[in-house]
Scaffold this active site. Sequence first.
Site, PDB file in Angstrom:
ATOM      1  N   ARG A 164       0.832  -1.213   0.000  1.00  0.00           N
ATOM      2  CA  ARG A 164       0.000   0.000   0.000  1.00  0.00           C
ATOM      3  C   ARG A 164       0.870   1.269   0.000  1.00  0.00           C
ATOM      4  O   ARG A 164       0.563   2.254   0.664  1.00  0.00           O
ATOM      5  CB  ARG A 164      -0.941   0.048   1.213  1.00  0.00           C
ATOM      6  CG  ARG A 164      -1.969  -1.055   1.256  1.00  0.00           C
ATOM      7  CD  ARG A 164      -2.969  -0.938   0.101  1.00  0.00           C
ATOM      8  NE  ARG A 164      -4.082  -1.858   0.267  1.00  0.00           N
ATOM      9  CZ  ARG A 164      -4.091  -3.127  -0.148  1.00  0.00           C
ATOM     10  NH1 ARG A 164      -3.027  -3.628  -0.787  1.00  0.00           N
ATOM     11  NH2 ARG A 164      -5.147  -3.874   0.026  1.00  0.00           N
ATOM     12  N   SER A 238     -10.720  -0.566   3.096  1.00  0.00           N
ATOM     13  CA  SER A 238      -9.940  -0.656   4.348  1.00  0.00           C
ATOM     14  C   SER A 238      -9.519   0.744   4.776  1.00  0.00           C
ATOM     15  O   SER A 238      -8.857   1.444   4.002  1.00  0.00           O
ATOM     16  CB  SER A 238      -8.682  -1.497   4.144  1.00  0.00           C
ATOM     17  OG  SER A 238      -9.011  -2.802   3.758  1.00  0.00           O
ATOM     18  N   GLU A 334      -4.889   3.891   5.900  1.00  0.00           N
ATOM     19  CA  GLU A 334      -4.611   3.665   4.480  1.00  0.00           C
ATOM     20  C   GLU A 334      -5.229   4.786   3.642  1.00  0.00           C
ATOM     21  O   GLU A 334      -4.686   5.222   2.641  1.00  0.00           O
ATOM     22  CB  GLU A 334      -5.188   2.316   4.052  1.00  0.00           C
ATOM     23  CG  GLU A 334      -4.854   1.963   2.629  1.00  0.00           C
ATOM     24  CD  GLU A 334      -5.846   1.013   2.009  1.00  0.00           C
ATOM     25  OE1 GLU A 334      -6.824   1.496   1.406  1.00  0.00           O
ATOM     26  OE2 GLU A 334      -5.629  -0.204   2.104  1.00  0.00           O
TER      27      GLU A 334
HETATM   28  P1  FAD Z   1      -8.902   8.542  -5.338  1.00  0.00           P
HETATM   29  O1  FAD Z   1      -9.603   8.163  -4.075  1.00  0.00           O
HETATM   30  O2  FAD Z   1      -9.574   9.509  -6.219  1.00  0.00           O
HETATM   31  O3  FAD Z   1      -7.448   9.063  -4.968  1.00  0.00           O
HETATM   32  C1  FAD Z   1      -6.644   8.389  -4.031  1.00  0.00           C
HETATM   33  C2  FAD Z   1      -5.292   9.100  -3.919  1.00  0.00           C
HETATM   34  O4  FAD Z   1      -4.590   8.997  -5.157  1.00  0.00           O
HETATM   35  C3  FAD Z   1      -5.427  10.597  -3.663  1.00  0.00           C
HETATM   36  O5  FAD Z   1      -4.315  11.016  -2.897  1.00  0.00           O
HETATM   37  C4  FAD Z   1      -5.369  11.207  -5.055  1.00  0.00           C
HETATM   38  O6  FAD Z   1      -4.940  12.551  -5.050  1.00  0.00           O
HETATM   39  C5  FAD Z   1      -4.376  10.284  -5.723  1.00  0.00           C
HETATM   40  N1  FAD Z   1      -4.610  10.161  -7.166  1.00  0.00           N
HETATM   41  C6  FAD Z   1      -5.729   9.658  -7.763  1.00  0.00           C
HETATM   42  N2  FAD Z   1      -5.578   9.688  -9.098  1.00  0.00           N
HETATM   43  C7  FAD Z   1      -4.365  10.240  -9.349  1.00  0.00           C
HETATM   44  C8  FAD Z   1      -3.658  10.570 -10.542  1.00  0.00           C
HETATM   45  N3  FAD Z   1      -4.128  10.326 -11.752  1.00  0.00           N
HETATM   46  N4  FAD Z   1      -2.433  11.150 -10.389  1.00  0.00           N
HETATM   47  C9  FAD Z   1      -1.904  11.403  -9.166  1.00  0.00           C
HETATM   48  N5  FAD Z   1      -2.536  11.115  -8.012  1.00  0.00           N
HETATM   49  C10 FAD Z   1      -3.752  10.526  -8.108  1.00  0.00           C
HETATM   50  N6  FAD Z   1      -7.709  -0.765  -2.429  1.00  0.00           N
HETATM   51  C11 FAD Z   1      -6.907  -1.844  -2.552  1.00  0.00           C
HETATM   52  O7  FAD Z   1      -5.687  -1.696  -2.716  1.00  0.00           O
HETATM   53  N7  FAD Z   1      -7.399  -3.108  -2.500  1.00  0.00           N
HETATM   54  C12 FAD Z   1      -8.713  -3.370  -2.324  1.00  0.00           C
HETATM   55  O8  FAD Z   1      -9.113  -4.525  -2.277  1.00  0.00           O
HETATM   56  C13 FAD Z   1      -9.600  -2.258  -2.190  1.00  0.00           C
HETATM   57  N8  FAD Z   1     -10.909  -2.454  -1.979  1.00  0.00           N
HETATM   58  C14 FAD Z   1     -11.750  -1.385  -1.845  1.00  0.00           C
HETATM   59  C15 FAD Z   1     -13.100  -1.621  -1.646  1.00  0.00           C
HETATM   60  C16 FAD Z   1     -13.997  -0.560  -1.520  1.00  0.00           C
HETATM   61  C17 FAD Z   1     -15.454  -0.833  -1.292  1.00  0.00           C
HETATM   62  C18 FAD Z   1     -13.506   0.766  -1.599  1.00  0.00           C
HETATM   63  C19 FAD Z   1     -14.464   1.930  -1.507  1.00  0.00           C
HETATM   64  C20 FAD Z   1     -12.163   1.019  -1.785  1.00  0.00           C
HETATM   65  C21 FAD Z   1     -11.258  -0.065  -1.895  1.00  0.00           C
HETATM   66  N9  FAD Z   1      -9.876   0.129  -2.085  1.00  0.00           N
HETATM   67  C22 FAD Z   1      -9.047  -0.956  -2.245  1.00  0.00           C
HETATM   68  C23 FAD Z   1      -9.312   1.489  -2.122  1.00  0.00           C
HETATM   69  C24 FAD Z   1      -9.404   2.168  -3.513  1.00  0.00           C
HETATM   70  O9  FAD Z   1     -10.283   1.477  -4.354  1.00  0.00           O
HETATM   71  C25 FAD Z   1      -8.040   2.262  -4.166  1.00  0.00           C
HETATM   72  O10 FAD Z   1      -7.127   2.966  -3.358  1.00  0.00           O
HETATM   73  C26 FAD Z   1      -8.101   2.939  -5.543  1.00  0.00           C
HETATM   74  O11 FAD Z   1      -6.881   2.815  -6.221  1.00  0.00           O
HETATM   75  C27 FAD Z   1      -8.475   4.407  -5.435  1.00  0.00           C
HETATM   76  O12 FAD Z   1      -8.733   4.892  -6.733  1.00  0.00           O
HETATM   77  P2  FAD Z   1      -9.455   6.267  -6.977  1.00  0.00           P
HETATM   78  O13 FAD Z   1      -9.378   6.560  -8.417  1.00  0.00           O
HETATM   79  O14 FAD Z   1     -10.806   6.240  -6.370  1.00  0.00           O
HETATM   80  O15 FAD Z   1      -8.511   7.243  -6.157  1.00  0.00           O
HETATM   81  N1  EPU Z   2     -10.698 -10.888  10.119  1.00  0.00           N
HETATM   82  C1  EPU Z   2     -11.263 -10.854  11.381  1.00  0.00           C
HETATM   83  N2  EPU Z   2     -12.535 -10.399  11.498  1.00  0.00           N
HETATM   84  C2  EPU Z   2     -13.266  -9.998  10.433  1.00  0.00           C
HETATM   85  C3  EPU Z   2     -12.700 -10.015   9.145  1.00  0.00           C
HETATM   86  C4  EPU Z   2     -11.399 -10.467   9.024  1.00  0.00           C
HETATM   87  O1  EPU Z   2     -10.630 -11.231  12.370  1.00  0.00           O
HETATM   88  O2  EPU Z   2     -14.411  -9.600  10.632  1.00  0.00           O
HETATM   89  C5  EPU Z   2      -9.313 -11.401   9.984  1.00  0.00           C
HETATM   90  C6  EPU Z   2      -9.307 -12.885   9.663  1.00  0.00           C
HETATM   91  O3  EPU Z   2      -8.206 -13.447  10.340  1.00  0.00           O
HETATM   92  C7  EPU Z   2      -9.071 -12.917   8.169  1.00  0.00           C
HETATM   93  C8  EPU Z   2      -8.140 -11.721   8.004  1.00  0.00           C
HETATM   94  O4  EPU Z   2      -8.661 -10.741   8.920  1.00  0.00           O
HETATM   95  O5  EPU Z   2      -8.470 -14.091   7.735  1.00  0.00           O
HETATM   96  C9  EPU Z   2      -8.039 -11.160   6.612  1.00  0.00           C
HETATM   97  O6  EPU Z   2      -9.325 -10.723   6.168  1.00  0.00           O
HETATM   98  P1  EPU Z   2      -9.610 -10.418   4.626  1.00  0.00           P
HETATM   99  O7  EPU Z   2      -9.209 -11.591   3.784  1.00  0.00           O
HETATM  100  O8  EPU Z   2     -11.003  -9.915   4.516  1.00  0.00           O
HETATM  101  O9  EPU Z   2      -8.578  -9.288   4.253  1.00  0.00           O
HETATM  102  P2  EPU Z   2      -8.050  -7.991   5.028  1.00  0.00           P
HETATM  103  O10 EPU Z   2      -6.658  -8.227   5.477  1.00  0.00           O
HETATM  104  O11 EPU Z   2      -9.015  -7.538   6.040  1.00  0.00           O
HETATM  105  C10 EPU Z   2      -6.962  -7.031   2.864  1.00  0.00           C
HETATM  106  C11 EPU Z   2      -6.906  -5.726   2.161  1.00  0.00           C
HETATM  107  C12 EPU Z   2      -8.157  -5.505   1.328  1.00  0.00           C
HETATM  108  C13 EPU Z   2      -8.266  -6.635   0.311  1.00  0.00           C
HETATM  109  C14 EPU Z   2      -8.338  -7.963   1.068  1.00  0.00           C
HETATM  110  C15 EPU Z   2      -8.361  -9.165   0.142  1.00  0.00           C
HETATM  111  C16 EPU Z   2      -5.541  -4.242   3.480  1.00  0.00           C
HETATM  112  C17 EPU Z   2      -5.494  -3.057   4.374  1.00  0.00           C
HETATM  113  N3  EPU Z   2      -6.746  -4.634   3.087  1.00  0.00           N
HETATM  114  O12 EPU Z   2      -8.028  -6.954   3.807  1.00  0.00           O
HETATM  115  O13 EPU Z   2      -8.011  -4.277   0.627  1.00  0.00           O
HETATM  116  O14 EPU Z   2      -9.411  -6.498  -0.493  1.00  0.00           O
HETATM  117  O15 EPU Z   2      -7.156  -8.073   1.916  1.00  0.00           O
HETATM  118  O16 EPU Z   2      -7.105  -9.369  -0.377  1.00  0.00           O
HETATM  119  O17 EPU Z   2      -4.497  -4.783   3.132  1.00  0.00           O
HETATM  120  C18 EPU Z   2      -8.414  -1.928   0.719  1.00  0.00           C
HETATM  121  O18 EPU Z   2      -7.192  -1.792   0.641  1.00  0.00           O
HETATM  122  O19 EPU Z   2      -9.211  -0.971   0.763  1.00  0.00           O
HETATM  123  C19 EPU Z   2      -8.964  -3.290   0.771  1.00  0.00           C
HETATM  124  C20 EPU Z   2     -10.272  -3.550   0.893  1.00  0.00           C
END
Ligand code: FAD
Ligand code: EPU
Length: 338
Positions: A164, A238, A334
Amino acid sequence: MLTVQQNINLQSLNTFGMPAHAPFFSVIRSAADCEQIQQLIPEGYPVLPLGGGSNMLFTQDPHAFILKNEIKGITLVKEDEGSVWLEAGAGEVWHDFVLYCVEHGYAGIENLSLIPGTVGAAPIQNIGAYGVEVKQVIESVTYWNFDKQVFETLNNEACNFGYRDSIFKGALKGKFLVTTVLFRLSKVPHFNISYGNIKEELEQQGITDLSLKAVSDVVIHIRRTKLPDPAVIGNAGSFFKNPEVPKATYEALKANYPAIPGYVVSDTVTKIPAAWLIEQCGWKGFREGDYGVHQRQPLVLVNYGQAKGEDIYRLSERVIASVKDKFGISLEREVQII
Ligand code: FAD
Ligand code: EPU
């Protein structure tokens, strides 16, 4: 046509649904727009690129010039027997790009299906899910540097990708806009189905012939069951990173809390799921007014409707303090706090 708008409400442009107002706002549709907009930015205003607004929490009106990135286009730059190099506009919707690759048989990002946001934001925090990080397929990132007023391209190594994390969260912050990302994808799939319950889901659905589409579909299904849909409940995924701690710290915690999960990062470092730590502190499903901690995934802070950015931020402080108090671990946010 490049126009500058003022006092724009960003509520529908961030997935937390926070009604912050941008003093200045423009939509960037091409690399050339970056050069043009440079002349229109008032003195003293840093730029704040905005993609899908899915990793941001507005706690106040931003003192910044918001640049909404809508640079589109996917181009096949070159290919050889095993790989394709695709250049994607930073304003492409990430999930659409994943589906495009799945349809064309280009492997490498199927596990990153349904992550909200844009292609240009993917390298910023090196998005990751289900055992894959985007750094594994990024060749280079091109951006406009507002300080130097030039386009620059960083190769994968220069991006300093980490969990991240990347160079873009450091010194370059506020000074650049990603315009295109060059990806190298494989024509031959190397399926990665070891994370979580991907394998079980595939089995349950009776899928024995693996395909990019099957993996993508299963990831989409798992994500839909676990994570709240921002169209229904405001959130930014997250809110915290999973902490990486010295192996010795993890082992000491395990002596007190035998159930504590941990994933080996290296010989000396272990990653602990923040969701587990937060749940142990009693936050899972917590709700006060319109803000809370999601009931299925405690790593996700949510806005049930009228919560303010400061409410969510203060809640995050309380969560951090209680995890620190109980486990001695400092959670890091994050989400980008504005
Ligand atoms: P924004 O929120 O618009 O921007 C995020 C940051 O990047 C800001 O600082 C912005 O200024 C900068 N930025 C954006 N675009 C540019 C650009 N073109 N040039 C320079 N800077 C830029 N993230 C994960 O890694 N894994 C996940 O599994 C995951 N699951 C998610 C689930 C949900 C339901 C939600 C709401 C979010 C999740 N995220 C996850 C976080 C998010 O989707 C990512 O961080 C994504 O890359 C953000 O994209 P965005 O275009 O919305 O960025
Ligand atoms: N867990 C709990 N309680 C819960 C849920 C999860 O204890 O209610 C524990 C369990 O041990 C489980 C572990 O957390 O095995 C991991 O959970 P999960 O697989 O849901 O993943 P996460 O670590 O919580 C990360 C990323 C997610 C990504 C998932 C799947 C980060 C900060 N988050 O979540 O990314 O989608 O893995 O790979 O690394 C995001 O970055 O916004 C994001 C959603």
